[in-house]
Design a protein around this motif. Structure first.
Motif, PDB file in Angstrom:
ATOM      1  N   GLY A 269     -15.747   2.189 -19.246  1.00 63.88           N
ATOM      2  CA  GLY A 269     -14.653   1.698 -18.419  1.00 63.88           C
ATOM      3  C   GLY A 269     -13.329   2.329 -18.806  1.00 63.88           C
ATOM      4  O   GLY A 269     -12.549   2.768 -17.943  1.00 63.88           O
ATOM      5  N   VAL A 270     -13.053   2.398 -20.115  1.00 63.01           N
ATOM      6  CA  VAL A 270     -11.804   2.988 -20.600  1.00 63.01           C
ATOM      7  C   VAL A 270     -11.782   4.500 -20.353  1.00 63.01           C
ATOM      8  O   VAL A 270     -10.729   5.094 -20.165  1.00 63.01           O
ATOM      9  CB  VAL A 270     -11.613   2.680 -22.102  1.00 63.01           C
ATOM     10  CG1 VAL A 270     -10.392   3.395 -22.664  1.00 63.01           C
ATOM     11  CG2 VAL A 270     -11.470   1.173 -22.311  1.00 63.01           C
ATOM     12  N   MET A 271     -12.942   5.103 -20.335  1.00 59.44           N
ATOM     13  CA  MET A 271     -13.038   6.547 -20.103  1.00 59.44           C
ATOM     14  C   MET A 271     -12.684   6.905 -18.660  1.00 59.44           C
ATOM     15  O   MET A 271     -12.061   7.939 -18.403  1.00 59.44           O
ATOM     16  CB  MET A 271     -14.459   7.010 -20.427  1.00 59.44           C
ATOM     17  CG  MET A 271     -14.718   8.491 -20.213  1.00 59.44           C
ATOM     18  SD  MET A 271     -16.379   8.998 -20.743  1.00 59.44           S
ATOM     19  CE  MET A 271     -17.411   8.169 -19.507  1.00 59.44           C
ATOM     20  N   ILE A 272     -13.046   6.033 -17.725  1.00 61.44           N
ATOM     21  CA  ILE A 272     -12.932   6.392 -16.310  1.00 61.44           C
ATOM     22  C   ILE A 272     -11.785   5.689 -15.577  1.00 61.44           C
ATOM     23  O   ILE A 272     -11.000   6.328 -14.868  1.00 61.44           O
ATOM     24  CB  ILE A 272     -14.272   6.105 -15.604  1.00 61.44           C
ATOM     25  CG1 ILE A 272     -15.338   7.082 -16.126  1.00 61.44           C
ATOM     26  CG2 ILE A 272     -14.145   6.225 -14.090  1.00 61.44           C
ATOM     27  CD1 ILE A 272     -16.723   6.819 -15.612  1.00 61.44           C
ATOM     28  N   ILE A 273     -11.657   4.365 -15.729  1.00 60.39           N
ATOM     29  CA  ILE A 273     -10.687   3.610 -14.923  1.00 60.39           C
ATOM     30  C   ILE A 273      -9.237   4.045 -15.151  1.00 60.39           C
ATOM     31  O   ILE A 273      -8.487   4.223 -14.176  1.00 60.39           O
ATOM     32  CB  ILE A 273     -10.845   2.098 -15.155  1.00 60.39           C
ATOM     33  CG1 ILE A 273     -12.232   1.635 -14.683  1.00 60.39           C
ATOM     34  CG2 ILE A 273      -9.757   1.327 -14.416  1.00 60.39           C
ATOM     35  CD1 ILE A 273     -12.500   1.835 -13.204  1.00 60.39           C
ATOM     36  N   ALA A 278      -4.453   7.133 -13.063  1.00 60.16           N
ATOM     37  CA  ALA A 278      -3.586   8.281 -13.323  1.00 60.16           C
ATOM     38  C   ALA A 278      -3.603   9.264 -12.155  1.00 60.16           C
ATOM     39  O   ALA A 278      -2.586   9.884 -11.828  1.00 60.16           O
ATOM     40  CB  ALA A 278      -4.017   8.981 -14.612  1.00 60.16           C
ATOM     41  N   PHE A 279      -4.756   9.402 -11.513  1.00 63.98           N
ATOM     42  CA  PHE A 279      -4.883  10.335 -10.396  1.00 63.98           C
ATOM     43  C   PHE A 279      -4.615   9.671  -9.047  1.00 63.98           C
ATOM     44  O   PHE A 279      -4.762  10.298  -7.998  1.00 63.98           O
ATOM     45  CB  PHE A 279      -6.285  10.950 -10.376  1.00 63.98           C
ATOM     46  CG  PHE A 279      -6.555  11.875 -11.529  1.00 63.98           C
ATOM     47  CD1 PHE A 279      -5.700  12.924 -11.799  1.00 63.98           C
ATOM     48  CD2 PHE A 279      -7.651  11.690 -12.345  1.00 63.98           C
ATOM     49  CE1 PHE A 279      -5.934  13.785 -12.868  1.00 63.98           C
ATOM     50  CE2 PHE A 279      -7.906  12.540 -13.408  1.00 63.98           C
ATOM     51  CZ  PHE A 279      -7.039  13.593 -13.673  1.00 63.98           C
ATOM     52  N   GLY A 280      -4.243   8.368  -9.066  1.00 67.12           N
ATOM     53  CA  GLY A 280      -3.931   7.674  -7.826  1.00 67.12           C
ATOM     54  C   GLY A 280      -5.135   7.404  -6.954  1.00 67.12           C
ATOM     55  O   GLY A 280      -5.016   7.302  -5.725  1.00 67.12           O
ATOM     56  N   MET A 281      -6.295   7.263  -7.581  1.00 70.28           N
ATOM     57  CA  MET A 281      -7.524   7.005  -6.826  1.00 70.28           C
ATOM     58  C   MET A 281      -7.791   5.510  -6.739  1.00 70.28           C
ATOM     59  O   MET A 281      -7.164   4.697  -7.418  1.00 70.28           O
ATOM     60  CB  MET A 281      -8.704   7.722  -7.491  1.00 70.28           C
ATOM     61  CG  MET A 281      -8.564   9.234  -7.536  1.00 70.28           C
ATOM     62  SD  MET A 281      -9.814  10.016  -8.570  1.00 70.28           S
ATOM     63  CE  MET A 281     -11.309   9.617  -7.647  1.00 70.28           C
ATOM     64  N   ASP A 282      -8.748   5.141  -5.903  1.00 74.21           N
ATOM     65  CA  ASP A 282      -9.114   3.738  -5.704  1.00 74.21           C
ATOM     66  C   ASP A 282     -10.177   3.339  -6.722  1.00 74.21           C
ATOM     67  O   ASP A 282     -11.269   3.920  -6.744  1.00 74.21           O
ATOM     68  CB  ASP A 282      -9.651   3.536  -4.283  1.00 74.21           C
ATOM     69  CG  ASP A 282     -10.003   2.085  -3.978  1.00 74.21           C
ATOM     70  OD1 ASP A 282      -9.742   1.212  -4.833  1.00 74.21           O
ATOM     71  OD2 ASP A 282     -10.559   1.834  -2.895  1.00 74.21           O
ATOM     72  N   PRO A 283      -9.907   2.338  -7.598  1.00 71.92           N
ATOM     73  CA  PRO A 283     -10.919   1.928  -8.579  1.00 71.92           C
ATOM     74  C   PRO A 283     -12.167   1.332  -7.936  1.00 71.92           C
ATOM     75  O   PRO A 283     -13.211   1.228  -8.576  1.00 71.92           O
ATOM     76  CB  PRO A 283     -10.186   0.885  -9.427  1.00 71.92           C
ATOM     77  CG  PRO A 283      -9.089   0.377  -8.556  1.00 71.92           C
ATOM     78  CD  PRO A 283      -8.675   1.552  -7.719  1.00 71.92           C
ATOM     79  N   ALA A 284     -12.049   0.931  -6.662  1.00 73.23           N
ATOM     80  CA  ALA A 284     -13.202   0.378  -5.943  1.00 73.23           C
ATOM     81  C   ALA A 284     -13.897   1.450  -5.113  1.00 73.23           C
ATOM     82  O   ALA A 284     -14.531   1.155  -4.104  1.00 73.23           O
ATOM     83  CB  ALA A 284     -12.755  -0.772  -5.043  1.00 73.23           C
TER      84      ALA A 284
END
Length: 447
Positions: A269-273, A278-284
């Motif tokens: 989770g810490v590696m990806i979320i 940071a890249f302004g992507m949707d976590p969902a």
């Protein structure tokens, strides 16, 4: 070691081998692929907190119970549960074997994606800083039925090859030597991910708890992931427990299994979320998160292509350890109940799994029109196995270990080390009352 057509005398070569093999069963794609997108789609901390609560209450105790029933029964999930609990629990074991088989049909598709990205990383075609290009690349892979089936076939073949080698030479060896490498590389990626501007918002999303974000669906998914992450309810821990030496302390080993699998999930989770934020992507964003975000992180690292290749090698190994544990449940059943030799049983699984996994692979393209309750065949299979069959399997194990076979359970708990009356009392209270109550309440609310 046992002969090729027997599992009664098969044992892990060491306690460490059992712990790493059991933990890696969950650390695989359960942690790296599934945890980040489930945390992203279920509100971050609103999902993580109930997941941790479930893991360190009913989760650990159910791991103990499955291992205890397996070691006491010394056989496949069907054989062990029938021996300890009688004919009805033999049926429960059969459902667990079926559950493992169904999971493999869609899990092999995800494993195929890992193989595809592994090949692409070696060719230097993975690392990219444009999320649209990466998203389109992933969609093109998933949407091409022929390519999807091909890579699934390669992955399934590799899984069967490991299981055909047996427990000590196949399953235990890859877990011992390659899973620590995955942890090291994950930590390296985490450090770089957290250095990116805006990543702290992702950390807040993961660890800032808000009761208002918790819903019945979130709790149901958290419990489902607890069962998935600890390999509960699919016969895995019963089968692996049957290979345990009589000199292995089950409570201590079970705590280590839960600790390692939980740490792997949180690290994923810490590696990806944070990088997603940071890249302004949707976590969902869903199932493709790990295949889109990670290449973008590598874009900002020195020796990006080399690190990407190393990561996807490790991801492939992580996936294999999980699918191997699932396949071993089915193969052990065929050896124990059908009298088949290991290689023949593995070959039979290879043929039939390819047929059914192909349907899963095509559910994103040729069979995308097939929907069950608004879900694709792939998503429906995952939902039924993770949120219904695995918890029901856990409920059955809790009933067996906490009530019908408690003397056997207690004997296995105390076989190596003395545990206090308070500890044994807590285990029985959790296994006989708390675990069944929580599973029933969450299942009813989900239905």
């Amino acid at each position: 070691m046992a002969s090729d057509n027997s599992i009664a005398d098969t044992v892990w070569s060491s306690r460490l081998g059992f712990i790493l093999a059991s933990a890696s069963s969950a650390i695989g794609l359960g942690a790296i692929w599934k945890f980040p997108f489930w945390a992203g789609t279920n509100g971050g901390a609103a999902f993580i907190v109930p997941f941790l609560v479930f893991t360190f209450t009913i989760g650990i105790v159910l791991v103990m119970a499955e291992c205890a029933m397996g070691r006491a029964g010394r056989g496949s999930a069907v054989h062990a549960l029938k021996k300890v609990g009688g004919p009805f629990f033999g049926i429960v074991g059969g459902i667990a074997v079926l559950n493992a088989y169904i999971i493999l049909t869609y899990y092999s598709v995800i494993g195929g994606w890992c193989v595809s990205y592994l090949f692409d990383s070696f060719a230097g075609n993975v690392v990219n800083g444009d999320p649209k290009i990466l998203s389109d690349h992933f969609k093109a892979l998933v949407g091409n039925g022929t390519v999807n089936v091909f890579f699934m076939f390669l992955y399934l073949t590799a899984t069967c090859a490991v299981v055909a080698l047996g427990v000590e030479k196949g399953i235990e060896k890859i877990a011992k030597y390659l899973m620590p490498l995955l942890f090291i590389l994950m930590i390296f990626i985490i450090i770089r991910s957290l250095m990116m501007p805006g990543s702290w918002e992702g950390m807040q999303f993961l660890f800032s708890f808000n009761w208002e974000q918790v819903s019945g669906a979130t709790i149901l998914n958290a419990m489902g992931f607890t069962f998935f992450s600890l390999s509960l309810g699919a016969g895995i821990m019963v089968t692996y427990g049957s290979y345990l030496s009589s000199h292995t302390d089950i409570p201590g080993s079970s705590v280590w299994v839960a600790f390692l699998s939980t740490q792997a999930a949180l690290l994923a989770g810490v590696m990806i979320i944070p990088a997603v934020f940071a890249f302004g992507m949707d976590p969902a964003a869903g199932t493709g998160l790990v295949f889109i975000t990670i290449p973008m992180i590598f874009e900002h690292m020195p020796m990006a292509d080399v690190l990407a290749a190393a990561f996807y090698v490790c991801l492939f190994i992580a996936a294999i350890t999980s699918s191997v544990s699932l396949l071993e449940v089915v193969v052990a059943y065929l050896i124990n109940e059908w009298g088949m030799r290991r290689r023949a049983a593995t070959a039979l699984c290879w043929i039939t799994l390819f047929i059914f996994a192909s349907l899963q692979a095509l559910s994103f393209s040729s069979f995308s029109w097939v929907e069950i309750n608004g879900m694709s065949l792939f998503d429906f299979s995952d939902y039924v196995c993770s949120n219904i069959l695995m918890p029901l399997g856990g409920l059955s194990i809790a009933t067996l270990a906490g009530w019908k076979a408690w003397p056997v359970m207690k004997q296995q708990m105390l076989a190596i080390r003395h545990h206090s009356v308070l500890t044994i009392g807590w285990i029985r209270l959790t296994i006989s009352l708390l675990a069944p109550a929580l599973v029933v309440i969450v299942l009813i609310s989900g239905i």
